[in-house]
Design an enzyme around this catalytic site. Structure first.
Site, PDB file in Angstrom:
ATOM      1  N   ASP A  47      -2.535   0.556   9.836  1.00 31.35           N
ATOM      2  CA  ASP A  47      -1.232   1.379  10.302  1.00 31.35           C
ATOM      3  C   ASP A  47      -1.551   1.905  11.794  1.00 31.35           C
ATOM      4  OD1 ASP A  47      -0.053   1.169   7.819  1.00 31.35           O
ATOM      5  OD2 ASP A  47      -0.589   3.187   7.047  1.00 31.35           O
ATOM      6  N   ALA A  48      -2.877   2.221  12.194  1.00 33.59           N
ATOM      7  CA  ALA A  48      -3.106   2.670  13.442  1.00 33.59           C
ATOM      8  C   ALA A  48      -2.647   1.643  14.356  1.00 33.59           C
ATOM      9  CB  ALA A  48      -4.630   3.053  13.375  1.00 33.59           C
ATOM     10  N   ASP A  51       0.865   1.633  14.727  1.00 31.77           N
ATOM     11  CA  ASP A  51       1.305   3.056  15.458  1.00 31.77           C
ATOM     12  C   ASP A  51       1.057   2.883  17.074  1.00 31.77           C
ATOM     13  OD1 ASP A  51       2.072   4.151  13.461  1.00 31.77           O
ATOM     14  OD2 ASP A  51       0.494   5.338  12.726  1.00 31.77           O
ATOM     15  N   LEU A  97      10.656   8.533   9.938  1.00 30.59           N
ATOM     16  CA  LEU A  97      10.371   9.853  10.607  1.00 30.59           C
ATOM     17  C   LEU A  97       9.586   9.624  12.006  1.00 30.59           C
ATOM     18  CD1 LEU A  97       9.005  11.818   7.757  1.00 30.59           C
ATOM     19  CD2 LEU A  97      11.231  11.940   8.729  1.00 30.59           C
ATOM     20  N   LYS A 132       2.271  12.818   2.808  1.00 30.19           N
ATOM     21  CA  LYS A 132       3.025  11.715   3.152  1.00 30.19           C
ATOM     22  C   LYS A 132       2.504  10.683   2.020  1.00 30.19           C
ATOM     23  CE  LYS A 132       4.824   8.729   6.726  1.00 30.19           C
ATOM     24  NZ  LYS A 132       4.389   7.457   6.131  1.00 30.19           N
ATOM     25  N   LYS A 330       0.454  11.942  11.076  1.00 29.45           N
ATOM     26  CA  LYS A 330      -0.520  11.137  10.584  1.00 29.45           C
ATOM     27  C   LYS A 330      -1.843  11.423  10.656  1.00 29.45           C
ATOM     28  CE  LYS A 330       1.346   7.704   9.627  1.00 29.45           C
ATOM     29  NZ  LYS A 330       1.984   6.407  10.368  1.00 29.45           N
ATOM     30  N   CYS A 435     -19.982 -24.017  -7.616  1.00 26.55           N
ATOM     31  CA  CYS A 435     -19.927 -22.779  -8.229  1.00 26.55           C
ATOM     32  C   CYS A 435     -21.499 -22.221  -8.010  1.00 26.55           C
ATOM     33  CB  CYS A 435     -19.555 -22.780  -9.497  1.00 26.55           C
ATOM     34  SG  CYS A 435     -19.621 -21.226 -10.399  1.00 26.55           S
TER      35      CYS A 435
END
EC number: 6.5.1.2
Length: 714
Positions: A47-48, A51, A97, A132, A330, A435
């Site tokens: 998100d940072a 933004d 927003l 939020k 934020k 494995c």
């Protein structure tokens, strides 16, 4: 070695030509991220970082307003609805927003409101402050109090119709209760998932070898936007209401009172919401929520502030893509830098091999982080699920200095590599092809990100799940040997592979099952009798019981009918596996397998991979020493029902449902679980419900159980 990303020059230093080029690049990059976030529920940047891209674009447009276009990300919301869902036009747009990233920007927001409303400097408008929620925005349309439609935000003007899926969410009332119910209204809020539910879902996805979700927001969005309603219903989705769109009769005059009304009519509203009457109280609320963030049961990514008086909201109106009367404050991303000490491989219950980063311990947001998810081998290489680069395409190597972020406050993730600090000795990571638990070879199917252990019958990491499948109803169906018993017997070392089930009786003098809590002599005798009753089994049930990937009940029957008996099946699979192991070329046996109608490459490859692992073959041979496998009778093609599609409904008195299905298939019929215009016959017993109505609707012949018996016996 990848180059370190360059710091962009200040916007003030850009010429118009430079700004135009960067504006075009930023717009395209943001649109790509919007599509991944809103349509695919699989973002590839934090998100940072997102933004920061938006802030850069907004700064360029502020200096060069002529670069703004109607399609610019600063002028639009979200992304267009994805294909596959019907489109829904929002009566009132669902706009996003504006953002604030500092206390100063919050104070400026309040000052702008004061100036617009011509208020005095001491006349502070009441502000509703609320966490939020980091989820998926949803609009619910009610007419005369009844839910008639649910839609995602989409691009803000047109969303996706997810009504059927939303009806499965317990927090969404199907009918509004109480008084003051408008004739028509659009009520809005956020679909989210609790952190504990998210972790449990990801564990389930990981064990099944399915794609895991990056954070609770993605899991909520992905769960809501399923084509199969049953999948959505199985996911623990929650909903908080906080807003509205179209409304014929508004029942309150303030934001705060509207939230109280939403509670009265049946919605859950976030209990942390507060009414503030000063900038200081707003910021105090922000800091308080920030301190509580890690202990909340759900993810939040900031605090939203809204002017309380609705008449003032109307006067303030909107600008571009967001309202003037609201803003999102934020939170800064919680990140730290540490050293990648190693990469460990975990093996899930279905053989999925998942890499985990072993980190030099570091504190992030008050929590000590020592491990981080790496998802799969592509993620280590710097490639996302959609094939696009992540972390600027930089791979991860042991010894790297990495930036770790607590994604959604839940699962730590490696978000970037400090490439300048990479040791000269650091080598590209080689994902294991065997494995680490049992040593069986591991394969990665085409089109999949997950590599899997093929030691299905012998891998300790998979044993309990495989054994539970082995004794399940459609497999050996051993009464008294359920999930609890399998778990305990395996933990005690009594049952490690299927053959061990059938040697329990002879080993019991040493094991002494009757001394186990919950067992007695009678229980043990009954268990041994149930095991002995399954020493004879049909070939199709045995094949299904082996738990070969992609081989369900239907494919097991196709294989059993084609080969007829266990010896022919084993011989053909051994030949196909040997050819693949020796030179990689397909044998006649493989071609024959692949040509079975309904099988195809994916199933054929999975079966051959199972038999290519010699320890699986040994485990099967050990099992065959204990049981007898019945050959499969070929389906008749001369019966009265051969080639027809049959549906059974209601209670059957002379058959179990499985016996009825088997009788139909022996006669060459196909059994379906639903009625359509392609159905030829419905066999109805007492209590037949909707399927009987569907048969009448499509004009399908309906007969009784006795008539069915006469038909197949004639």
């Amino acid at each position: 070695m990848a180059a370190k990303p360059k710091t962009p020059p200040p916007v003030d230093s850009l010429t118009r030509a430079q700004a135009k080029i960067e504006h075009k690049r930023l717009a395209l990059e943001i649109e790509t991220h919007n599509e991944r976030y809103y349509q695919k529920d699989a973002p590839t940047v934090s998100d940072a970082a997102y933004d920061a891209l938006r802030q850069r674009l907004e700064a360029i447009e502020a200096r060069f307003p002529d670069l703004i276009t109607a399609n610019s990300p600063t002028q639009t919301v979200g992304a267009a609805p994805a294909r596959g869902f019907a489109k829904v036009q929002h009566a009132v747009p669902m706009l996003s927003l504006g953002n604030a990233f500092s206390d100063e920007e919050v104070a400026e927001f309040v000052e702008r409101i004061q100036r617009f409303l011509k208020l005095g400097p001491d006349d502070i408008p009441a502000i509703v402050a609320e966490p939020k929620i980091d989820g998926l925005s949803l609009s619910l349309r009610y007419e005369n109090g009844e839910l008639v439609r649910a839609a995602t935000r989409g691009d803000g003007f047109t969303g996706e119709d997810v009504t059927a899926n939303v009806r499965t969410i317990k927090d969404v009332p199907h009918n509004l209760r109480g008084r003051n119910i408008p004739t028509a209204c659009e009520l809005r809020g956020e679909v989210y998932m609790l952190k504990t539910d998210f972790l449990a879902l990801n564990k389930k996805q990981e064990d099944a070898g399915d794609t895991v979700f990056a954070n609770p927001r993605n899991s909520a969005a992905g769960s809501l936007r399923q084509k199969d309603v049953a999948i959505t219903a199985s996911r623990p989705l929650k909903f908080f209401a906080y807003a509205w769109g179209e409304m014929t009769d508004r029942p309150a005059d303030t934001q705060h009172d509207m939230l109280e009304w939403l509670k009265d009519v049946g919605f859950k509203v976030n209990p942390l919401i507060e009414l503030c009457n000063s900038v200081e109280k707003v910021l105090k609320f922000y800091r308080k929520i920030g301190e509580q963030r890690a202990s909340l049961g759900y993810d939040i990514d900031g605090v939203v502030y809204k002017v309380d008086r609705l008449d003032w909201q109307e006067r303030l109106g909107f600008v571009s893509r967001s309202p003037r009367w609201a803003i999102a404050h934020k939170f800064a991303a919680e990140q730290a830098t540490t050293i990648l000490k190693g990469i460990d491989i975990q093996v899930g219950r279905t053989g999925a091999m998942t890499p985990v980063a072993r980190l030099e311990p570091v504190t992030i947001g008050g929590v000590v982080v020592q491990n981080a998810t790496l998802h799969n081998e592509d993620y280590i290489k710097g490639i996302g699920n959609d094939g696009q680069p992540i972390r600027d395409g930089v791979d991860l190597r042991v010894g790297d200095t990495v930036v770790v972020q607590r994604a959604g406050d839940v699962i730590p993730q490696v978000v970037s590599v400090v490439i300048d600090k990479r040791p000269n000795s650091a080598q590209p990571y080689a994902f294991p092809h065997t494995c680490p638990i049992c040593g069986s070879h591991a394969v990665r199917e085409e089109g999949e990100a997950v590599r899997r252990c093929t030691g299905a019958l012998i891998c300790p990491a998979q044993a309990v799940e495989r054994l539970k499948h082995f004794v399940s109803r459609l497999a050996f169906d051993i009464d008294g040997l359920g999930e609890k018993q399998i778990q305990e017997f395996h933990e005690r070392g009594w049952i490690k592979e299927p053959a061990d089930i059938f040697t329990l009786r002879e080993r019991n003098p040493k094991i002494k099952l009757e001394e186990l809590e919950g067992f007695g002599e009678v229980s043990v005798r009954n268990l041994f009798a149930a095991i002995d009753a399954r020493r004879t089994i049909e070939l199709n049930r045995l094949i299904f019981a082996l738990g070969i990937r992609h081989v369900g009940e239907g494919n097991a029957k196709l294989l059993a009918r084609h080969y007829g008996g266990i010896d022919a099946f084993r011989a053909a699979m051994s030949e196909a596996a040997a050819a693949q192991t020796d030179d990689g070329n397909a044998s006649e046996a493989y071609a024959d397998l692949n040509n079975i109608s309904g099988i195809g490459d994916i199933v054929a490859d999975a079966v051959v991979e199972f038999f290519a692992e010699t320890r699986n073959v040994k485990a099967l041979n050990d099992l065959l020493e204990e049981i007898e496998v019945l050959p499969v009778a070929q389906a008749r093609n001369d019966s009265a029902v051969a080639g027809k599609t049959v549906v059974f409904t209601g209670s059957l008195e002379k058959f179990t449902r499985d016996e009825a299905k088997a009788s139909a298939e022996r006669m060459g019929a196909k059994v379906s679980g639903s009625v359509s215009k392609k159905t030829d016959l419905v066999v109805a017993g007492p209590g037949a419900g909707s399927k009987l109505k569907d048969a009448e609707k499509h004009g399908v012949q309906v007969i009784s159980e006795d008539e069915w018996l006469k038909l197949i016996e004639g």
